[in-house]
Structure formats: structure tokens, C-alpha cells
Design an enzyme around this catalytic site. Sequence first.
Site, PDB file in Angstrom:
ATOM      1  N   ASP A  99       0.861  -1.182   0.000  1.00  0.00           N
ATOM      2  CA  ASP A  99       0.000   0.000   0.000  1.00  0.00           C
ATOM      3  C   ASP A  99       0.903   1.239   0.000  1.00  0.00           C
ATOM      4  O   ASP A  99       1.915   1.268   0.697  1.00  0.00           O
ATOM      5  CB  ASP A  99      -0.897  -0.007   1.240  1.00  0.00           C
ATOM      6  CG  ASP A  99      -2.010   1.021   1.169  1.00  0.00           C
ATOM      7  OD1 ASP A  99      -1.706   2.232   1.126  1.00  0.00           O
ATOM      8  OD2 ASP A  99      -3.184   0.626   1.158  1.00  0.00           O
ATOM      9  N   ILE A 100       0.541   2.260  -0.784  1.00  0.00           N
ATOM     10  CA  ILE A 100       1.377   3.467  -0.841  1.00  0.00           C
ATOM     11  C   ILE A 100       1.192   4.363   0.386  1.00  0.00           C
ATOM     12  O   ILE A 100       1.967   5.285   0.597  1.00  0.00           O
ATOM     13  CB  ILE A 100       1.137   4.290  -2.133  1.00  0.00           C
ATOM     14  CG1 ILE A 100      -0.305   4.780  -2.210  1.00  0.00           C
ATOM     15  CG2 ILE A 100       1.526   3.496  -3.359  1.00  0.00           C
ATOM     16  CD1 ILE A 100      -0.531   5.816  -3.300  1.00  0.00           C
TER      17      ILE A 100
ATOM     18  N   ASN B  32     -13.008  -3.047   2.690  1.00  0.00           N
ATOM     19  CA  ASN B  32     -13.899  -1.891   2.804  1.00  0.00           C
ATOM     20  C   ASN B  32     -14.858  -1.925   1.618  1.00  0.00           C
ATOM     21  O   ASN B  32     -14.425  -2.064   0.482  1.00  0.00           O
ATOM     22  CB  ASN B  32     -13.097  -0.591   2.795  1.00  0.00           C
ATOM     23  CG  ASN B  32     -12.170  -0.477   3.988  1.00  0.00           C
ATOM     24  OD1 ASN B  32     -12.515  -0.886   5.078  1.00  0.00           O
ATOM     25  ND2 ASN B  32     -10.989   0.055   3.767  1.00  0.00           N
TER      26      ASN B  32
ATOM     27  N   GLY C   3     -15.083   3.514   3.880  1.00  0.00           N
ATOM     28  CA  GLY C   3     -13.723   3.967   3.628  1.00  0.00           C
ATOM     29  C   GLY C   3     -13.137   3.513   2.309  1.00  0.00           C
ATOM     30  O   GLY C   3     -11.948   3.728   2.069  1.00  0.00           O
ATOM     31  N   GLN C   4     -13.943   2.886   1.451  1.00  0.00           N
ATOM     32  CA  GLN C   4     -13.420   2.476   0.151  1.00  0.00           C
ATOM     33  C   GLN C   4     -13.197   3.719  -0.707  1.00  0.00           C
ATOM     34  O   GLN C   4     -14.108   4.512  -0.911  1.00  0.00           O
ATOM     35  CB  GLN C   4     -14.378   1.508  -0.558  1.00  0.00           C
ATOM     36  CG  GLN C   4     -13.815   0.961  -1.846  1.00  0.00           C
ATOM     37  CD  GLN C   4     -14.734  -0.064  -2.533  1.00  0.00           C
ATOM     38  OE1 GLN C   4     -15.851  -0.311  -2.100  1.00  0.00           O
ATOM     39  NE2 GLN C   4     -14.242  -0.635  -3.604  1.00  0.00           N
TER      40      GLN C   4
ATOM     41  N   HIS D  38     -10.587  -4.689  -3.249  1.00  0.00           N
ATOM     42  CA  HIS D  38      -9.234  -4.934  -2.761  1.00  0.00           C
ATOM     43  C   HIS D  38      -9.266  -5.267  -1.281  1.00  0.00           C
ATOM     44  O   HIS D  38     -10.079  -4.760  -0.527  1.00  0.00           O
ATOM     45  CB  HIS D  38      -8.295  -3.751  -3.035  1.00  0.00           C
ATOM     46  CG  HIS D  38      -8.748  -2.438  -2.491  1.00  0.00           C
ATOM     47  ND1 HIS D  38      -9.784  -1.708  -3.044  1.00  0.00           N
ATOM     48  CD2 HIS D  38      -8.292  -1.713  -1.445  1.00  0.00           C
ATOM     49  CE1 HIS D  38      -9.938  -0.586  -2.361  1.00  0.00           C
ATOM     50  NE2 HIS D  38      -9.056  -0.574  -1.381  1.00  0.00           N
ATOM     51  N   LEU D  39      -8.372  -6.155  -0.919  1.00  0.00           N
ATOM     52  CA  LEU D  39      -8.245  -6.615   0.448  1.00  0.00           C
ATOM     53  C   LEU D  39      -6.992  -5.987   1.038  1.00  0.00           C
ATOM     54  O   LEU D  39      -5.941  -5.981   0.396  1.00  0.00           O
ATOM     55  CB  LEU D  39      -8.142  -8.145   0.440  1.00  0.00           C
ATOM     56  CG  LEU D  39      -8.014  -8.856   1.776  1.00  0.00           C
ATOM     57  CD1 LEU D  39      -8.758 -10.173   1.715  1.00  0.00           C
ATOM     58  CD2 LEU D  39      -6.567  -9.098   2.123  1.00  0.00           C
TER      59      LEU D  39
END
Length: 112
Positions: free
Chosen positions: A30-31, A85, A91-92, A98-99
Site C-alpha cells: 500500500d502506498i 472496505n 472507507g473504500q 481490494h483486500l
Amino acid sequence: MSDCLFCKIAAGTIPVQRLAENEHALAFPDINPQAPTHVLIIPKVHVASLAEIKDFDLVGQLHALAVKVAHDKGIAKGGFRTVLNTGADAGQTVFHLHLHLLGGRAMGWPPG
């Protein structure tokens, strides 16, 4: 979907550090990490969210890859969290299923 960020990542048009992948899914860091280990696992096909999924085996494939990455990253023994999410209120922010795989520290409860 041509304008989807995660579709571009899955297709290889946007490069990422591929931590693991299988026929159905891809894992990459994750960035904006929220834990020492924070990895995203995405399906290689576009599904906007869990609310729109038709192939529930795909959710199992995402989790299978998450378990592999948890072992690879050394967080499986201590514990890890997976989060899906679904929708803006949850919060998506990228509307491609995506997990989140989070670990490397103690997690609080409740999470939100």
C-alpha cells in the site's frame, strides 16, 4: 475498466512491487501504509466492490494470497488482519475490490 487504477496495475501498465500473485490476484505494498506491513491484494478482473461480486470463490483467492504474503512477510505467527472496505461509508476510495493485509504490530478494537 480503462480508467480504473487497480485495473491498470493488474495489467502492468502502472508498475508496482509485485509481492505475490496467482492466476486470480496480485499483492503489492500500500502506498499509504497504516501498519508496518500493509499490503493490498486485488483481483485481476474488475469488480467494483464486495457488494457487486458474483464469483465468491474470488474472495477466497484474495484471502489465500493474503495468507501466503503473511507467511512471506513473517507476520503469520504473530497475527494479521484482513479488511475489505465496501463503499464510501466504509472507507473504500478505489472502487476496485481490494483486500488490505495489515500486520507487524498489535491491532486495536474496534477498528473504525
